[in-house]
Scaffold this active site. Structure first.
Site, mmCIF file in Angstrom:
data_model
loop_
_atom_site.group_PDB
_atom_site.id
_atom_site.type_symbol
_atom_site.label_atom_id
_atom_site.label_comp_id
_atom_site.label_asym_id
_atom_site.label_seq_id
_atom_site.Cartn_x
_atom_site.Cartn_y
_atom_site.Cartn_z
ATOM 1 N N VAL A 30 0.897 -1.270 -0.244
ATOM 2 C CA VAL A 30 -0.018 0.084 0.144
ATOM 3 C C VAL A 30 1.050 1.253 -0.014
ATOM 4 C CG1 VAL A 30 -1.847 1.248 1.260
ATOM 5 C CG2 VAL A 30 -1.910 -1.108 1.056
ATOM 6 N N CYS A 153 -10.856 -2.813 2.988
ATOM 7 C CA CYS A 153 -10.924 -3.132 1.746
ATOM 8 C C CYS A 153 -12.152 -3.553 0.951
ATOM 9 C CB CYS A 153 -9.600 -3.694 0.841
ATOM 10 S SG CYS A 153 -9.314 -5.197 2.105
ATOM 11 N N GLY A 184 -4.333 -8.340 0.184
ATOM 12 C CA GLY A 184 -4.864 -7.753 1.538
ATOM 13 C C GLY A 184 -3.905 -8.312 2.581
ATOM 14 N N HIS A 270 -10.127 -7.755 -5.321
ATOM 15 C CA HIS A 270 -11.157 -8.426 -4.770
ATOM 16 C C HIS A 270 -12.277 -8.510 -5.771
ATOM 17 C CE1 HIS A 270 -8.844 -8.356 -1.113
ATOM 18 N NE2 HIS A 270 -9.456 -7.654 -0.426
#
Lengths: 363, 363
Positions: A30, A153, A184, A270
């Protein structure tokens, strides 16, 4: 900081009002996405400080044409910082988020540390931008320090997709099953998926450092801690954060939500299969029009060509993609819809959403 | 056919009553699984004929220690055949299934060709074994030719899991999202997933022969033909076959079902996230006890260790695995449950279920 400025460990700017930005956890998946998003969106930056663990301090990262050297994160890292973008896990946010605020910074925190804390806004800019103003936090001339939480998220991706519908006709009940990417769980999980896949293709025993199960050519229930009610933390985040973002925490008839979170061997976007029950009538066409007109989402819903959102469509994109919009066959016509959403976990699920929050603070 | 018999193109048996079995589509993923399952379960076989396309005729396949040569499938292949296990696609079943019946064979058909045909039993042995007796089809002394349909793989796996609950307290509504393996699209799709994965790891453009999208490190809406109501055929099979198997076709209040079918980059076991609403009270403990006691399913539901079913658990296993059994948070207590199922698509989803049907015929 102009793109043509010479490389330096800490860049400085001539622009008077541009904030001093710090990225906490700069070397993570990130963190690196923060750099890309800030540069692509031309976010005003007076000075950029990259903070990382002692292990990663000294590493240089690209910011446009510049190379910036990471500094070790300590309690004293936030002197003069106006905006601190945290993405280094919950325990570091808990420990150093308040220190950053004490130093006068606005913190946008990607961890779950403060998401459910009363008074801390939990913001998806397309859904509840007003929560920031309500909390009286701001950058620039009206600089007021404080913490703003970036939601989970899966929750962000789900809410960007369903909020346009919910605003038109309230969603009474939502059942969601996720197909979650490796990202993630961080850059190391992405590397583990890649390494295991190589091993599996060679018929070798797979190396398991991050997850206790084989991830390559497999899937498993989300690795977040199991709660006494049989839901894992990720699933309960999708329930509770949804209520907070939609302003329903105090509502007696808040949206009924049940989530099942599953990790699939996909790198960084995702997917979510969502079943909705409306408190009123919502047709397929109405839903399609609402999503087509909404910010942050795009339709990929081409039945003739069996073309619907995939994680690879969403990868590296700002928008979340929505498709498979259809009447729920298990309910009377007009009452329920099924749909399928894909969104980049690292981008809209984390870095982009946080930068969009920061943009609201600058405005 | 004893395991020590010499290799021969067509094996013959000394057992008088053992049926002459033919496998149609012997070289496919399901065809080869038929050979494994028949051998492992010691299914009585007087003679075994392997039938395949002209292209595959002459190929030899292992059956235990024997090697059997595939013959070309024609309309005349079924002379003397007592039991024909079809797994060569719907068009071949439509064309040659009736020819096999005319020749006196009982056909167990893996395709969707006859599943919804009135009078053709659609059977999951753990769920509706009685449908065979009702249809008056049988092997052995009371040999009566006819077609029995093997249900869709996702439907079998779902019903084996939920039927024990449904028999105790009727399921009113079911919302299912699938995580389907490559094997459902055949052996070539499994090879494509493997090849694409190798290519993706090398950063190469992926070869797309079977699916129009990249499959490696991606997922996509099921490739079966889209229907006018926005559901694909796979999803509607899960709806309509469920009603037929549960004997609800004529019921006004049949189980309300909505399905979302997604292909994930897993080789040969499907997973399904299932949300159930009961017409009465069903607790987590009750559900766990019912599934633990039911045939064809096993529990993997260890919250303390975050250990739940994965496709790799189910791979090459007869049982389907059920876990994540928990109260549906979106409904009043006792009314709804969520659960997660994994089952081998090639085995219980196809070959094993068909052989179990054949075992019922022999009994």
């Amino acid at each position: 900081m102009p793109a043509s400025s010479p490389a330096s460990s800490v860049s400085s700017s001539s622009r008077q009002s541009a904030p001093h930005v710090a990225i906490v956890g700069a070397t993570g998946a990130v963190g690196e996405e923060f750099l890309r998003v800030l540069k692509q969106r031309n976010f005003p930056i007076g000075k950029l400080t990259l903070l990382a663990s002692a292990r990663s301090a000294g590493k240089t990262l690209k910011f446009g044409d510049d190379e910036i050297t990471c500094e070790e994160l300590t309690e004293d890292s936030f002197k003069g910082v106006d905006l601190a973008l945290f993405s280094a896990g919950g325990s570091i946010s808990k420990k150093l988020g308040p220190a950053a605020v004490d130093a006068g910074a606005v913190v946008v925190d990607n961890s779950s540390a403060f998401r459910m804390t009363q008074g801390v806004p939990l913001v998806v800019p397309e859904v509840n931008p007003g929560a920031i103003a309500e909390a009286n936090i701001g950058l620039g001339s009206d600089n007021v320090a404080g913490i703003i939480a970036n939601p989970n998220c899966s929750t962000i991706i789900m809410l960007v997709a369903i909020n346009p519908l919910h605003q038109a006709v309230p969603v009474k009940r939502m059942i969601v099953s996720t197909y979650q990417a490796a990202s993630g769980a961080g850059a190391a999980a992405m590397r583990e998926l890649e390494q295991q896949t190589r091993e599996a293709l060679e018929g070798e025993v797979t190396t398991k450092d991050i997850f206790p199960f084989q991830y390559a050519f497999n899937l498993f229930s989300h690795n977040s801690p199991m709660q006494p009610n049989g839901y894992n933390q990720e699933e309960l985040k999708m329930v509770h954060e949804t209520h907070k973002i939609l302003g329903q925490v105090e509502d007696a008839d808040k949206m009924a939500v049940s989530a099942t979170c599953i990790r699939v061997p996909v790198m960084r976007a995702h997917a979510e299969s969502i079943n909705l029950t409306f408190d009123g009538t919502m047709t397929e066409d109405q839903a399609r029009d609402l999503i087509a007109a909404a910010p942050g989402v795009s339709l990929i819903d081409d039945r003739d060509n069996n073309r619907f959102p995939t994680p690879l469509d969403a990868q590296h994109q700002d928008d979340c993609y929505v498709g498979r919009i259809r009447r729920d066959l298990s309910q009377p016509e007009g009452v329920g819809l099924d749909l399928f959403v894909c969104g980049d976990q690292v981008r809209k699920g984390a870095a982009l959403n946080a930068v969009q929050i920061a943009e609201l603070l600058v405005k």
